[in-house]
Scaffold this motif. Structure first.
Motif, PDB file in Angstrom:
ATOM      1  N   ALA A  57       0.840  -1.207   0.000  1.00 24.49           N
ATOM      2  CA  ALA A  57       0.000   0.000   0.000  1.00 24.49           C
ATOM      3  C   ALA A  57       0.873   1.255   0.000  1.00 24.49           C
ATOM      4  O   ALA A  57       0.559   2.236  -0.685  1.00 24.49           O
ATOM      5  CB  ALA A  57      -0.927  -0.004   1.216  1.00 24.49           C
ATOM      6  N   ALA A  58       1.986   1.222   0.729  1.00 22.82           N
ATOM      7  CA  ALA A  58       2.872   2.393   0.779  1.00 22.82           C
ATOM      8  C   ALA A  58       3.480   2.658  -0.601  1.00 22.82           C
ATOM      9  O   ALA A  58       3.619   3.815  -1.014  1.00 22.82           O
ATOM     10  CB  ALA A  58       3.968   2.185   1.822  1.00 22.82           C
ATOM     11  N   THR A  59       3.834   1.593  -1.320  1.00 26.04           N
ATOM     12  CA  THR A  59       4.381   1.763  -2.673  1.00 26.04           C
ATOM     13  C   THR A  59       3.333   2.374  -3.597  1.00 26.04           C
ATOM     14  O   THR A  59       3.618   3.339  -4.325  1.00 26.04           O
ATOM     15  CB  THR A  59       4.840   0.391  -3.230  1.00 26.04           C
ATOM     16  N   ALA A  60       2.118   1.830  -3.561  1.00 18.06           N
ATOM     17  CA  ALA A  60       1.045   2.374  -4.413  1.00 18.06           C
ATOM     18  C   ALA A  60       0.758   3.827  -4.041  1.00 18.06           C
ATOM     19  O   ALA A  60       0.521   4.670  -4.913  1.00 18.06           O
ATOM     20  CB  ALA A  60      -0.215   1.523  -4.261  1.00 18.06           C
ATOM     21  N   ALA A  61       0.800   4.122  -2.749  1.00 20.59           N
ATOM     22  CA  ALA A  61       0.518   5.487  -2.284  1.00 20.59           C
ATOM     23  C   ALA A  61       1.570   6.466  -2.800  1.00 20.59           C
ATOM     24  O   ALA A  61       1.244   7.566  -3.261  1.00 20.59           O
ATOM     25  CB  ALA A  61       0.479   5.509  -0.757  1.00 20.59           C
ATOM     26  N   SER A  62       2.823   6.064  -2.745  1.00 21.83           N
ATOM     27  CA  SER A  62       3.880   6.948  -3.255  1.00 21.83           C
ATOM     28  C   SER A  62       3.724   7.152  -4.749  1.00 21.83           C
ATOM     29  O   SER A  62       3.896   8.269  -5.261  1.00 21.83           O
ATOM     30  CB  SER A  62       5.259   6.360  -2.966  1.00 21.83           C
ATOM     31  N   ALA A  63       3.378   6.082  -5.464  1.00 17.68           N
ATOM     32  CA  ALA A  63       3.171   6.203  -6.907  1.00 17.68           C
ATOM     33  C   ALA A  63       2.026   7.169  -7.199  1.00 17.68           C
ATOM     34  O   ALA A  63       2.117   8.006  -8.109  1.00 17.68           O
ATOM     35  CB  ALA A  63       2.884   4.822  -7.516  1.00 17.68           C
ATOM     36  N   LEU A  64       0.973   7.083  -6.394  1.00 17.49           N
ATOM     37  CA  LEU A  64      -0.177   7.974  -6.607  1.00 17.49           C
ATOM     38  C   LEU A  64       0.207   9.438  -6.373  1.00 17.49           C
ATOM     39  O   LEU A  64      -0.159  10.319  -7.157  1.00 17.49           O
ATOM     40  CB  LEU A  64      -1.330   7.550  -5.687  1.00 17.49           C
ATOM     41  N   LEU A 215      10.147   7.190 -12.780  1.00 21.77           N
ATOM     42  CA  LEU A 215       9.144   6.650 -13.705  1.00 21.77           C
ATOM     43  C   LEU A 215       8.259   7.752 -14.284  1.00 21.77           C
ATOM     44  O   LEU A 215       8.040   8.779 -13.654  1.00 21.77           O
ATOM     45  CB  LEU A 215       8.241   5.625 -13.002  1.00 21.77           C
ATOM     46  N   GLY A 216       7.729   7.481 -15.471  1.00 27.60           N
ATOM     47  CA  GLY A 216       6.786   8.425 -16.082  1.00 27.60           C
ATOM     48  C   GLY A 216       5.395   8.247 -15.481  1.00 27.60           C
ATOM     49  O   GLY A 216       5.134   7.268 -14.778  1.00 27.60           O
ATOM     50  N   ARG A 217       4.506   9.189 -15.816  1.00 23.18           N
ATOM     51  CA  ARG A 217       3.130   9.157 -15.259  1.00 23.18           C
ATOM     52  C   ARG A 217       2.400   7.856 -15.552  1.00 23.18           C
ATOM     53  O   ARG A 217       1.722   7.316 -14.681  1.00 23.18           O
ATOM     54  CB  ARG A 217       2.304  10.316 -15.827  1.00 23.18           C
ATOM     55  N   GLU A 218       2.539   7.369 -16.799  1.00 27.46           N
ATOM     56  CA  GLU A 218       1.805   6.148 -17.166  1.00 27.46           C
ATOM     57  C   GLU A 218       2.294   4.956 -16.339  1.00 27.46           C
ATOM     58  O   GLU A 218       1.496   4.143 -15.884  1.00 27.46           O
ATOM     59  CB  GLU A 218       1.951   5.863 -18.675  1.00 27.46           C
ATOM     60  N   GLU A 219       3.603   4.866 -16.168  1.00 28.33           N
ATOM     61  CA  GLU A 219       4.161   3.757 -15.375  1.00 28.33           C
ATOM     62  C   GLU A 219       3.721   3.862 -13.913  1.00 28.33           C
ATOM     63  O   GLU A 219       3.404   2.867 -13.269  1.00 28.33           O
ATOM     64  CB  GLU A 219       5.693   3.777 -15.456  1.00 28.33           C
ATOM     65  N   VAL A 224      -0.218   2.093  -9.442  1.00 29.59           N
ATOM     66  CA  VAL A 224      -1.436   2.370  -8.665  1.00 29.59           C
ATOM     67  C   VAL A 224      -2.548   1.401  -9.077  1.00 29.59           C
ATOM     68  O   VAL A 224      -3.244   0.823  -8.234  1.00 29.59           O
ATOM     69  CB  VAL A 224      -1.908   3.836  -8.869  1.00 29.59           C
ATOM     70  N   GLY A 225      -2.684   1.200 -10.393  1.00 29.12           N
ATOM     71  CA  GLY A 225      -3.766   0.361 -10.910  1.00 29.12           C
ATOM     72  C   GLY A 225      -3.651  -1.098 -10.492  1.00 29.12           C
ATOM     73  O   GLY A 225      -4.659  -1.806 -10.391  1.00 29.12           O
ATOM     74  N   ALA A 226      -2.426  -1.549 -10.231  1.00 29.88           N
ATOM     75  CA  ALA A 226      -2.218  -2.949  -9.851  1.00 29.88           C
ATOM     76  C   ALA A 226      -2.582  -3.208  -8.380  1.00 29.88           C
ATOM     77  O   ALA A 226      -2.631  -4.352  -7.938  1.00 29.88           O
ATOM     78  CB  ALA A 226      -0.759  -3.333 -10.097  1.00 29.88           C
TER      79      ALA A 226
END
Ligand code: ATP
Ligand code: MG
Length: 243
Positions: A57-64, A215-219, A224-226
């Motif tokens: 969750a922390a990884t997804a949160a940072s990506a977001l 990373l770029g926005r799409e990546e 986040v999407g995963a």
């Protein structure tokens, strides 16, 4: 107060004293001490450690936050008392703006929290002295939002009320919550919920943000999407029930 190094509950007691000291300095509200107690109880049941679900969750949160156009971090008394330095670093690494937002709101406490964040290295702190309710449909003092949160497309909240999470989402924002209680309304309503103590979750978010920032926005959006928040919350609830 100094707890002896040999004390088996040193870490937990040190956190308590950070809060009671901050309460004495007018940074933490009296009810904030009770809110910490609820968090402690869940932390105890979770073994006071970061589980892999919280790491994901922390990884997804940072990506977001990195993928957002205008990320913001909402800060209250407890989060300033426990994690001011980490909040400042996370803001810098992700480009997020910092805003003070309080349920038990007084101008004096807003100013004290702002000063704690500035002393910890933050550049600008929003949310001090806002007089208007600006979050539609929210009647608590938390409705007094400043431009950082009003303009944000992604907001990180800690020790939050479920009703504001809901209203921020109604405004079209993505909400990331750090909350040790996977059953709270905040945890259930957020887009990404990190079920962990903020003192562990924020350093993990900083580490992930440093790894992901190339990373770029799409990546970033793919990261986040995963992530599946509902499943993550269910797994954390199961840990508490069966652990
Ligand atoms: P909600 O309105 O979302 O249902 P609540 O009323 O259960 O929330 P509050 O008292 O509004 O809870 O906020 C405190 C929340 O913060 C609790 O869920 C508690 O578990 C959590 N909490 C307290 N201390 C920490 C901490 N250090 N790290 C992470 N979460 C914490
Ligand atoms: Mg609440």
């Amino acid at each position: 107060m100094t707890v002896p190094v040999s004390h088996p509950r040193k870490m937990s007691l040190d956190l308590r004293h950070r809060l009671t000291d901050a309460f004495e300095r007018g940074v933490v509200a009296s009810a904030g001490l009770i809110a910490h107690g609820r968090g402690e109880a869940f932390d105890y049941l979770l073994g006071e450690r970061t589980w892999e679900q919280a790491g994901e969750a922390a990884t997804a949160a940072s990506a977001l936050l990195l993928a957002a156009e205008k990320p913001a971090i909402s800060v209250n008394g407890n989060s300033a008392a426990l994690s001011a330095a980490e909040i400042g670093v996370l803001a810098r690494v992700t480009g997020a703006k910092l805003e003070v937002n309080l349920f038990y709101r007084t101008l004096d406490r807003e100013e004290r929290i702002r000063d704690v964040l500035l002393a910890a290295g933050a550049d600008t702190v929003y949310g001090v002295g806002v007089e208007e309710n600006t979050v539609p449909g929210l009647e608590s003092e938390r409705s007094k939002s400043d431009t950082a949160i009003l303009e944000a497309d992604a907001v990180l909240v800690m020790l939050e009320d479920g009703d504001r999470t809901e209203k921020l989402k109604d405004m079209g924002k993505k909400v990331i919550a750090v909350d040790l209680n996977p059953l709270s309304r905040t945890a259930q309503k957020a887009d990404i919920t990190i079920v962990d103590n903020i003192v562990r979750a924020l350093p993990n978010m900083i580490e992930s943000a440093k790894e992901l920032r190339g990373l770029g926005r799409e990546e970033l959006r793919a990261v986040v999407g995963a992530f599946d928040n509902e499943r993550n919350l269910k797994e954390m609830e199961d840990r508490i029930r069966n652990g």
